[in-house]
Design a protein around this motif. Structure first.
Motif, mmCIF file in Angstrom:
data_model
loop_
_atom_site.group_PDB
_atom_site.id
_atom_site.type_symbol
_atom_site.label_atom_id
_atom_site.label_comp_id
_atom_site.label_asym_id
_atom_site.label_seq_id
_atom_site.Cartn_x
_atom_site.Cartn_y
_atom_site.Cartn_z
ATOM 1 N N GLN A 75 52.094 -50.617 36.876
ATOM 2 C CA GLN A 75 52.761 -49.764 35.891
ATOM 3 C C GLN A 75 51.737 -48.808 35.290
ATOM 4 N N LEU A 76 52.138 -47.574 35.099
ATOM 5 C CA LEU A 76 51.278 -46.597 34.442
ATOM 6 C C LEU A 76 51.996 -46.061 33.208
ATOM 7 N N PRO A 77 51.257 -45.667 32.175
ATOM 8 C CA PRO A 77 51.866 -45.262 30.911
ATOM 9 C C PRO A 77 52.316 -43.800 30.886
ATOM 10 N N PHE A 78 53.074 -43.387 31.890
ATOM 11 C CA PHE A 78 53.546 -42.009 31.977
ATOM 12 C C PHE A 78 55.006 -41.980 32.411
ATOM 13 N N VAL B 259 42.067 -38.177 31.705
ATOM 14 C CA VAL B 259 43.044 -39.084 31.090
ATOM 15 C C VAL B 259 43.781 -39.853 32.184
ATOM 16 N N LEU B 260 44.164 -39.164 33.246
ATOM 17 C CA LEU B 260 44.875 -39.809 34.346
ATOM 18 C C LEU B 260 43.962 -40.744 35.130
ATOM 19 N N THR B 261 42.769 -40.311 35.463
ATOM 20 C CA THR B 261 41.884 -41.189 36.233
ATOM 21 C C THR B 261 41.504 -42.430 35.433
ATOM 22 N N LYS B 262 41.349 -42.300 34.115
ATOM 23 C CA LYS B 262 41.079 -43.471 33.277
ATOM 24 C C LYS B 262 42.273 -44.414 33.286
ATOM 25 N N ALA B 263 43.475 -43.877 33.155
ATOM 26 C CA ALA B 263 44.688 -44.713 33.177
ATOM 27 C C ALA B 263 44.820 -45.430 34.521
ATOM 28 N N LEU B 264 44.507 -44.740 35.609
ATOM 29 C CA LEU B 264 44.550 -45.384 36.928
ATOM 30 C C LEU B 264 43.598 -46.574 36.965
ATOM 31 N N ASP C 262 42.235 -48.219 34.479
ATOM 32 C CA ASP C 262 42.618 -49.242 33.504
ATOM 33 C C ASP C 262 43.769 -50.111 33.996
ATOM 34 N N ASN C 263 44.516 -49.628 34.984
ATOM 35 C CA ASN C 263 45.676 -50.344 35.496
ATOM 36 C C ASN C 263 45.473 -50.870 36.911
ATOM 37 N N GLY C 264 44.200 -51.070 37.290
ATOM 38 C CA GLY C 264 43.897 -51.735 38.546
ATOM 39 C C GLY C 264 43.740 -50.853 39.766
ATOM 40 N N PHE C 265 43.778 -49.553 39.593
ATOM 41 C CA PHE C 265 43.601 -48.633 40.715
ATOM 42 C C PHE C 265 42.135 -48.257 40.866
ATOM 43 N N GLY C 266 41.775 -47.898 42.060
ATOM 44 C CA GLY C 266 40.487 -47.283 42.305
ATOM 45 C C GLY C 266 40.730 -45.803 42.543
ATOM 46 N N TYR C 267 39.812 -44.958 42.137
ATOM 47 C CA TYR C 267 39.934 -43.512 42.396
ATOM 48 C C TYR C 267 38.543 -42.946 42.607
ATOM 49 N N ASP C 268 38.340 -42.340 43.759
ATOM 50 C CA ASP C 268 37.046 -41.753 44.073
ATOM 51 C C ASP C 268 37.240 -40.643 45.090
ATOM 52 N N LYS C 269 36.801 -39.446 44.747
ATOM 53 C CA LYS C 269 36.810 -38.302 45.669
ATOM 54 C C LYS C 269 38.169 -38.097 46.329
ATOM 55 N N ARG C 270 39.199 -38.025 45.497
ATOM 56 C CA ARG C 270 40.572 -37.763 45.931
ATOM 57 C C ARG C 270 41.199 -38.879 46.764
ATOM 58 N N MET D 168 45.706 -47.294 50.152
ATOM 59 C CA MET D 168 44.874 -46.125 49.976
ATOM 60 C C MET D 168 45.689 -44.894 50.316
ATOM 61 N N ALA D 169 45.409 -43.840 49.575
ATOM 62 C CA ALA D 169 46.100 -42.580 49.825
ATOM 63 C C ALA D 169 45.251 -41.432 49.304
#
Length: 75
Positions: A46-49, A20-25, A27-35, A1-2
């Motif tokens: 791996q991320l597509p960037f 676009v970034l939060t969707k990619a995160l 889609d690649n196994g990351f969680g993202y919520d409130k920073r 977590m970070a």
């Protein structure tokens, strides 16, 4: 977590990636919520960037601390 401010990640033209970034995160196994970004899994994700560089003159972030904008392009 970070702690992770999506607004600090920019496209080559300087515009934020936003959803676009939060969707990619996600889609690649990351969680993202409130920073907060998290990853649970094995191996290195791996991320597509591709990283282009950074700008340390971005000004303060949402906490008021000095920030850096990182620049990426989609692969």
């Amino acid at each position: 977590m970070a702690n992770f401010d999506v607004a600090a990640v920019r496209r080559a033209d300087g515009t934020p990636f936003g959803r676009v970034l939060t969707k990619a995160l996600r889609d690649n196994g990351f969680g993202y919520d409130k920073r907060v970004v998290s990853y649970e899994g094995t191996g290195r994700p791996q991320l597509p960037f591709a990283y282009l560089g950074a700008d340390d003159r971005a000004g303060p972030n949402y906490t008021g601390q000095p920030a850096v904008h990182s620049y990426y392009e989609p692969l």
